[in-house]
Design a protein around this motif. Sequence first.
Motif, PDB file in Angstrom:
ATOM      1  N   GLY A  90       0.695  -1.169  -0.081  1.00 33.28           N
ATOM      2  CA  GLY A  90      -0.094  -0.030  -0.052  1.00 33.28           C
ATOM      3  C   GLY A  90       0.671   1.352   0.180  1.00 33.28           C
ATOM      4  O   GLY A  90       0.276   2.362   0.187  1.00 33.28           O
ATOM      5  N   PHE A  91       2.048   1.110   0.091  1.00 32.76           N
ATOM      6  CA  PHE A  91       3.061   2.276   0.083  1.00 32.76           C
ATOM      7  C   PHE A  91       3.972   2.325  -1.083  1.00 32.76           C
ATOM      8  O   PHE A  91       4.267   1.061  -1.565  1.00 32.76           O
ATOM      9  N   ALA A  92       4.319   3.189  -1.719  1.00 28.28           N
ATOM     10  CA  ALA A  92       5.349   3.452  -2.892  1.00 28.28           C
ATOM     11  C   ALA A  92       6.487   3.207  -2.314  1.00 28.28           C
ATOM     12  O   ALA A  92       6.978   3.895  -1.433  1.00 28.28           O
ATOM     13  N   ALA A  93       7.468   2.297  -2.774  1.00 29.05           N
ATOM     14  CA  ALA A  93       8.552   1.781  -2.522  1.00 29.05           C
ATOM     15  C   ALA A  93       9.700   2.992  -2.460  1.00 29.05           C
ATOM     16  O   ALA A  93       9.691   3.778  -3.676  1.00 29.05           O
ATOM     17  N   MET A  94      10.362   3.516  -1.482  1.00 36.07           N
ATOM     18  CA  MET A  94      11.217   4.514  -1.847  1.00 36.07           C
ATOM     19  C   MET A  94      12.619   3.932  -0.785  1.00 36.07           C
ATOM     20  O   MET A  94      12.625   2.875  -0.239  1.00 36.07           O
ATOM     21  N   PRO A  95      13.715   4.660  -1.545  1.00 29.89           N
ATOM     22  CA  PRO A  95      13.939   5.787  -2.375  1.00 29.89           C
ATOM     23  C   PRO A  95      14.014   4.967  -3.962  1.00 29.89           C
ATOM     24  O   PRO A  95      14.125   3.944  -4.098  1.00 29.89           O
ATOM     25  N   ARG A  96      13.582   5.914  -4.666  1.00 27.04           N
ATOM     26  CA  ARG A  96      13.849   5.578  -6.075  1.00 27.04           C
ATOM     27  C   ARG A  96      14.863   6.123  -6.994  1.00 27.04           C
ATOM     28  O   ARG A  96      15.090   7.358  -6.576  1.00 27.04           O
ATOM     29  N   ASP A  97      15.392   5.871  -7.845  1.00 26.58           N
ATOM     30  CA  ASP A  97      16.091   6.407  -8.776  1.00 26.58           C
ATOM     31  C   ASP A  97      15.505   7.429  -9.524  1.00 26.58           C
ATOM     32  O   ASP A  97      14.498   7.101 -10.438  1.00 26.58           O
ATOM     33  N   PRO A  98      15.795   8.676  -9.487  1.00 28.44           N
ATOM     34  CA  PRO A  98      15.131   9.582 -10.562  1.00 28.44           C
ATOM     35  C   PRO A  98      15.229   9.577 -11.869  1.00 28.44           C
ATOM     36  O   PRO A  98      14.358   9.996 -12.798  1.00 28.44           O
ATOM     37  N   ALA A  99      16.325   8.909 -12.311  1.00 24.60           N
ATOM     38  CA  ALA A  99      16.599   8.657 -13.840  1.00 24.60           C
ATOM     39  C   ALA A  99      15.686   7.660 -14.583  1.00 24.60           C
ATOM     40  O   ALA A  99      15.337   7.585 -15.292  1.00 24.60           O
ATOM     41  N   THR A 100      15.581   6.658 -13.601  1.00 22.64           N
ATOM     42  CA  THR A 100      14.765   5.380 -13.966  1.00 22.64           C
ATOM     43  C   THR A 100      13.547   5.273 -13.332  1.00 22.64           C
ATOM     44  O   THR A 100      12.440   4.598 -14.087  1.00 22.64           O
ATOM     45  N   GLY A 101      12.978   5.877 -12.212  1.00 20.84           N
ATOM     46  CA  GLY A 101      11.990   5.506 -11.389  1.00 20.84           C
ATOM     47  C   GLY A 101      11.626   4.297 -10.783  1.00 20.84           C
ATOM     48  O   GLY A 101      10.878   4.114 -10.116  1.00 20.84           O
ATOM     49  N   ASN A 102      12.865   3.607 -11.072  1.00 31.79           N
ATOM     50  CA  ASN A 102      13.054   2.396 -10.100  1.00 31.79           C
ATOM     51  C   ASN A 102      13.445   2.469  -8.703  1.00 31.79           C
ATOM     52  O   ASN A 102      14.197   3.242  -8.383  1.00 31.79           O
TER      53      ASN A 102
END
Length: 121
Positions: A90-102
Amino acid sequence: MKYAIYLFAFATIFTVAACGDDEDPKPSCNLDNITYTNTIAQIITDNGCAQSGCHQAGSGLGSGSLANYEDTKEFVLKGRILGSLRRENGFAAMPRDPATGNADTPLAECDIDKIEAWIDA
């Protein structure tokens, strides 16, 4: 008979010594004196959380800014940061790579523990 006793004693000591815990102990995570300035800001910086494309002031992306203490405090009050960092359902996994969004690389467990200690304080 004397040698058999020595051999038995040696074998017993060797067996007991060899049966120790093979796993390295988990390194301790110092949760003393956690502050935004001395701890949390560095975690945010080291992991690129407040950079362009992520939680930079005024970016309009994500759930808010992590650019300074006031912004980070407001972000935390929304109550979703720990769930995202722990990658709970139910949560967006963080942190993400800003270049890929992964979200390939999770934050270190100790860093998450420090953030939780700061929030709890």
